[in-house]
Design an enzyme around this catalytic site. Structure first.
Site, PDB file in Angstrom:
ATOM      1  N   HIS A  64       0.818  -1.216   0.000  1.00  0.00           N
ATOM      2  CA  HIS A  64       0.000   0.000   0.000  1.00  0.00           C
ATOM      3  C   HIS A  64       0.855   1.270   0.000  1.00  0.00           C
ATOM      4  CE1 HIS A  64       0.370  -0.235   4.514  1.00  0.00           C
ATOM      5  NE2 HIS A  64       0.360   1.096   4.376  1.00  0.00           N
ATOM      6  N   ASP A 108       0.056  -7.722   1.638  1.00  0.00           N
ATOM      7  CA  ASP A 108       0.527  -6.334   1.629  1.00  0.00           C
ATOM      8  C   ASP A 108       2.059  -6.302   1.651  1.00  0.00           C
ATOM      9  OD1 ASP A 108       0.549  -3.587   1.717  1.00  0.00           O
ATOM     10  OD2 ASP A 108      -0.006  -3.453   3.847  1.00  0.00           O
ATOM     11  N   SER A 201       4.194   2.333   8.092  1.00  0.00           N
ATOM     12  CA  SER A 201       3.908   1.273   7.124  1.00  0.00           C
ATOM     13  C   SER A 201       5.148   0.919   6.311  1.00  0.00           C
ATOM     14  CB  SER A 201       2.806   1.725   6.169  1.00  0.00           C
ATOM     15  OG  SER A 201       1.579   1.811   6.831  1.00  0.00           O
TER      16      SER A 201
END
Length: 255
Positions: A64, A108, A201
Site C-alpha cells: 500500500h 501487503d 507502514s
C-alpha cells in the site's frame, strides 16, 4: 537534495499523521542500518513510508506504499538533515505482490528495485529474511522502528524504535475483519500502549536480527495490536522476483 529536504519539511509537520512509534524511544544513530525512508508521489500528493534493505539493489516494503516516483533514503537517522552516511536512490521498478488486495490489505508486500546498487557501509547494510513458512510464537519479543509521530500529537525527525510482543492470532481476528494468520502476524499488547501506526507502514518487525514482519495496518487510534505482513509466507516470491528482475546495469566479471 534541497528538493527532498523541502518536501520533508511539509511531509512531517508537527502534529501530522505521518507515522507513529508510540511508547518507544529514539534509536541509537545508525544502529538499524537496513532501515529505508521512502518519499512517494501519489495521485493526491506526497506520502512517506518505511522499508528495509534486503539486497544491494532491493528494498522490501508494504504494497500500500505504492506510488511513482519513489525516492529511497538509506543510512539516515535524522531525515531532515543532510547526513554524510545517507545514500539516495530512485526506484527503477515497484513490484507489488500479484495477489495484493487493496480493500482487505491481504498480501501487503512490495519489492522496490533500486536504479543503482547501494554501497554497503556501517550505516547501510542488508537484513536477513526468515526461513520460508517459519512462524513466530505468541510472546516473542521483537522491535519495530520508523520515523514520524512519537505520540498522537508530536512528531520527530529521528528514527525511533519500540519493543513489541507477538500476540495470539485470535486477538487480531476479533478486531480486524480480514485478518488471516496464514500471511499476517498479530503484534502489540493492548495494555502496553506501544505500537507502530500509519506512516510506519512498510517498516520491518525485527526478531533475533531477522525481518519477520512488515508494518501493514492497525487501529486508527493507535491502540495495539497491529497487523504485520508475515514475511516467511513470501520468501519464495521475494527470491524469485529478485532473481527475475536482476539489475540491468550491473557488470559481470568473466571467470
Amino acid at each position: 537534495m534541497q528538493l527532498l529536504l523541502f518536501l520533508m519539511a511539509f511531509l512531517l509537520p508537527p502534529g501530522a499523521g505521518a507515522g507513529e512509534i508510540i511508547g518507544g524511544q529514539e534509536a541509537r544513530p545508525h544502529s538499524r542500518p537496513y532501515m529505508a525512508f521512502l518519499i512517494i508521489q501519489t495521485p493526491v500528493g506526497y506520502s512517506t513510508c518505511g522499508g528495509f534493505l534486503v539486497r544491494e539493489d532491493f528494498v522490501l516494503t508494504a504494497a500500500h506504499c505504492w506510488g511513482s516516483p519513489i525516492t529511497v533514503i538509506l543510512g539516515a537517522h535524522n531525515i531532515r538533515r543532510e547526513e554524510r552516511t545517507q545514500q539516495r536512490r530512485s526506484v527503477l521498478r515497484a513490484i507489488r505482490h500479484p495477489d495484493y488486495n487493496q480493500q482487505s490489505n491481504v498480501n501487503d508486500i512490495m519489492l522496490l528495485q533500486l536504479e543503482n546498487r547501494i554501497q554497503q557501509s556501517e550505516a547501510v547494510r542488508t537484513v536477513s529474511l526468515p526461513q520460508a513458512q517459519a512462524r513466530l510464537r505468541p510472546g516473542a519479543v521483537c522491535t519495530v522502528a520508523g520515523w514520524g509521530l512519537v505520540s498522537l500529537s508530536r512528531s520527530t525527525n529521528r528514527l525511533h524504535e519500540v519493543q513489541l510482543t507477538v500476540q495470539r492470532d485470535s486477538r487480531c481476528r476479533d478486531r480486524f475483519n480480514f485478518y488471516t494468520d496464514q500471511t499476517q502476524i498479530c503484534v502489540g499488547n493492548p495494555s502496553s500502549r506501544k505500537s507502530a501506526f500509519l506512516g510506519d507502514s512498510g517498516g520491518p518487525l525485527i526478531c533475533n536480527n531477522v525481518a519477520e514482519g512488515i508494518v501493514s495496518y492497525g487501529d486508527r487510534r493507535g491502540i495495539p495490536p497491529a497487523v504485520f505482513t508475515r514475511v516467511s509466507s513470501f520468501v519464495n516470491w521475494i527470491n524469485r522476483t529478485m532473481e527475475r528482475f536482476k539489475q540491468q546495469n550491473q557488470t559481470w566479471t568473466p571467470l
